[in-house]
Design a protein around this motif. Structure first.
Motif, PDB file in Angstrom:
ATOM      1  N   GLY A  68       9.866 -53.937   1.569  1.00  0.00           N
ATOM      2  CA  GLY A  68      10.180 -52.650   1.183  1.00  0.00           C
ATOM      3  C   GLY A  68      11.223 -52.257   1.493  1.00  0.00           C
ATOM      4  O   GLY A  68      11.594 -50.690   0.563  1.00  0.00           O
ATOM      5  N   TYR A  69      13.001 -52.532   1.522  1.00  0.00           N
ATOM      6  CA  TYR A  69      13.280 -52.249   1.226  1.00  0.00           C
ATOM      7  C   TYR A  69      14.775 -52.720   0.186  1.00  0.00           C
ATOM      8  O   TYR A  69      14.093 -53.453  -1.064  1.00  0.00           O
ATOM      9  N   ALA A  70      14.659 -51.582  -0.170  1.00  0.00           N
ATOM     10  CA  ALA A  70      15.792 -51.222  -1.554  1.00  0.00           C
ATOM     11  C   ALA A  70      16.872 -52.058  -1.387  1.00  0.00           C
ATOM     12  O   ALA A  70      17.708 -51.144  -1.282  1.00  0.00           O
ATOM     13  N   TYR A  71      16.657 -53.390  -1.472  1.00  0.00           N
ATOM     14  CA  TYR A  71      18.014 -53.941  -1.217  1.00  0.00           C
ATOM     15  C   TYR A  71      19.230 -53.691  -2.833  1.00  0.00           C
ATOM     16  O   TYR A  71      18.430 -53.855  -4.022  1.00  0.00           O
ATOM     17  N   SER A  72      20.221 -53.667  -2.580  1.00  0.00           N
ATOM     18  CA  SER A  72      21.315 -53.615  -3.329  1.00  0.00           C
ATOM     19  C   SER A  72      21.308 -55.254  -4.413  1.00  0.00           C
ATOM     20  O   SER A  72      20.605 -55.807  -3.496  1.00  0.00           O
ATOM     21  N   PRO A  73      21.822 -54.996  -5.400  1.00  0.00           N
ATOM     22  CA  PRO A  73      21.826 -55.915  -6.412  1.00  0.00           C
ATOM     23  C   PRO A  73      21.830 -56.883  -5.611  1.00  0.00           C
ATOM     24  O   PRO A  73      21.840 -58.148  -5.853  1.00  0.00           O
ATOM     25  N   GLY A  74      23.555 -56.936  -5.412  1.00  0.00           N
ATOM     26  CA  GLY A  74      24.082 -58.689  -4.426  1.00  0.00           C
ATOM     27  C   GLY A  74      23.635 -58.931  -3.719  1.00  0.00           C
ATOM     28  O   GLY A  74      23.407 -60.178  -3.845  1.00  0.00           O
ATOM     29  N   MET A  75      22.438 -58.073  -3.018  1.00  0.00           N
ATOM     30  CA  MET A  75      21.729 -58.655  -1.455  1.00  0.00           C
ATOM     31  C   MET A  75      20.468 -59.899  -2.488  1.00  0.00           C
ATOM     32  O   MET A  75      20.685 -60.798  -1.830  1.00  0.00           O
ATOM     33  N   TRP A  93      29.491 -62.142   7.614  1.00  0.00           N
ATOM     34  CA  TRP A  93      29.194 -60.642   7.471  1.00  0.00           C
ATOM     35  C   TRP A  93      29.809 -59.407   8.097  1.00  0.00           C
ATOM     36  O   TRP A  93      29.963 -57.961   7.539  1.00  0.00           O
ATOM     37  N   ILE A  94      29.512 -59.021  10.083  1.00  0.00           N
ATOM     38  CA  ILE A  94      29.852 -57.838  10.535  1.00  0.00           C
ATOM     39  C   ILE A  94      31.599 -58.516  10.246  1.00  0.00           C
ATOM     40  O   ILE A  94      31.981 -56.967  10.639  1.00  0.00           O
ATOM     41  N   ALA A  95      32.217 -59.353  10.288  1.00  0.00           N
ATOM     42  CA  ALA A  95      33.816 -58.806  10.341  1.00  0.00           C
ATOM     43  C   ALA A  95      34.707 -58.528   9.547  1.00  0.00           C
ATOM     44  O   ALA A  95      34.846 -57.772   9.622  1.00  0.00           O
ATOM     45  N   ASP A  96      33.607 -58.723   8.182  1.00  0.00           N
ATOM     46  CA  ASP A  96      34.590 -58.173   6.867  1.00  0.00           C
ATOM     47  C   ASP A  96      33.038 -58.447   5.675  1.00  0.00           C
ATOM     48  O   ASP A  96      33.133 -58.582   4.687  1.00  0.00           O
ATOM     49  N   LEU A 101      30.501 -59.374   0.041  1.00  0.00           N
ATOM     50  CA  LEU A 101      29.538 -58.375  -1.201  1.00  0.00           C
ATOM     51  C   LEU A 101      30.105 -57.075  -1.622  1.00  0.00           C
ATOM     52  O   LEU A 101      29.943 -55.841  -0.600  1.00  0.00           O
ATOM     53  N   PRO A 102      31.419 -56.804  -1.818  1.00  0.00           N
ATOM     54  CA  PRO A 102      32.018 -56.159  -1.734  1.00  0.00           C
ATOM     55  C   PRO A 102      31.287 -54.223  -2.515  1.00  0.00           C
ATOM     56  O   PRO A 102      32.626 -53.187  -2.005  1.00  0.00           O
ATOM     57  N   THR A 103      30.946 -54.793  -2.709  1.00  0.00           N
ATOM     58  CA  THR A 103      30.207 -53.137  -3.470  1.00  0.00           C
ATOM     59  C   THR A 103      29.087 -52.979  -3.086  1.00  0.00           C
ATOM     60  O   THR A 103      27.556 -51.922  -3.472  1.00  0.00           O
ATOM     61  N   PRO A 105      26.468 -51.427   0.037  1.00  0.00           N
ATOM     62  CA  PRO A 105      26.198 -49.923   0.677  1.00  0.00           C
ATOM     63  C   PRO A 105      27.072 -50.472   1.974  1.00  0.00           C
ATOM     64  O   PRO A 105      27.673 -49.533   2.208  1.00  0.00           O
ATOM     65  N   MET A 106      26.638 -51.084   2.089  1.00  0.00           N
ATOM     66  CA  MET A 106      27.279 -51.971   4.303  1.00  0.00           C
ATOM     67  C   MET A 106      28.797 -51.904   4.250  1.00  0.00           C
ATOM     68  O   MET A 106      29.784 -51.517   4.263  1.00  0.00           O
ATOM     69  N   ALA A 107      29.469 -52.471   3.114  1.00  0.00           N
ATOM     70  CA  ALA A 107      30.460 -52.881   2.861  1.00  0.00           C
ATOM     71  C   ALA A 107      31.533 -52.012   2.009  1.00  0.00           C
ATOM     72  O   ALA A 107      32.346 -51.407   2.983  1.00  0.00           O
ATOM     73  N   LEU A 108      31.124 -50.507   1.656  1.00  0.00           N
ATOM     74  CA  LEU A 108      31.313 -49.640   1.261  1.00  0.00           C
ATOM     75  C   LEU A 108      31.376 -48.565   2.944  1.00  0.00           C
ATOM     76  O   LEU A 108      32.601 -47.609   2.885  1.00  0.00           O
ATOM     77  N   ALA A 109      30.442 -48.833   3.359  1.00  0.00           N
ATOM     78  CA  ALA A 109      30.279 -47.889   4.587  1.00  0.00           C
ATOM     79  C   ALA A 109      30.985 -47.651   6.313  1.00  0.00           C
ATOM     80  O   ALA A 109      30.772 -47.380   7.000  1.00  0.00           O
ATOM     81  N   PHE A 110      30.613 -50.073   5.977  1.00  0.00           N
ATOM     82  CA  PHE A 110      30.906 -50.425   7.398  1.00  0.00           C
ATOM     83  C   PHE A 110      32.396 -50.731   7.486  1.00  0.00           C
ATOM     84  O   PHE A 110      32.553 -52.490   6.461  1.00  0.00           O
TER      85      PHE A 110
END
Length: 131
Positions: A68-75, A93-96, A101-103, A105-110
């Motif tokens: 049910g979660y709407a993942y990004s295409p990369g994920m 992943w938590i480090a960077d 996945l540069p684009t 949502p998490m990479a852009l916000a975190f």
């Protein structure tokens, strides 16, 4: 007898030097460090999907697999390729997140957590929430 001990020691040293290692984390310290993750993610008995998916059972779970979660295409692609959230993958992943996945949502916000001990603590905390 002594010869086999040396051989065993050599094998142990080899694996210790070549295997990826994570510091043993402190789950209690990880609970406090998880606060920065808790803005988007929940864990625990009543965890729900928020901005990001709930993280119960994340260690060992296939990427992009929370129903049910709407993942990004990369994920989604990572999950389709069989990528699994091992402790090592979570640490990276938590480090960077941008490195994987540069684009996303998490990479852009975190921005990530640069401190290895803090990441190990967060992962230890996540490990306390099995599916």
């Amino acid at each position: 007898m002594r010869r086999s001990s040396l051989a065993g020691l050599s094998v142990s040293v080899f694996f210790a030097m070549t295997a990826p290692s994570l510091a043993a984390g402190d789950a209690e310290a990880g609970k406090a460090a998880f606060a920065k993750c808790g803005i988007c993610h929940q864990v625990g008995p009543n965890a729900q999907t928020l901005v990001g998916p709930e993280l119960n059972g994340i260690v060992g779970r296939k990427a992009g697999s929370v129903e049910g979660y709407a993942y990004s295409p990369g994920m989604k692609k990572l999950g389709d390729e069989g990528y699994v959230w091992t402790e090592e993958h979570l640490d990276s992943w938590i480090a960077d997140p941008k490195a994987l996945l540069p684009t996303s949502p998490m990479a852009l916000a975190f921005q990530g957590v640069p401190d290895a001990d803090e990441r190990a603590n967060i992962i230890a905390y996540l490990n306390t929430f099995k599916q």
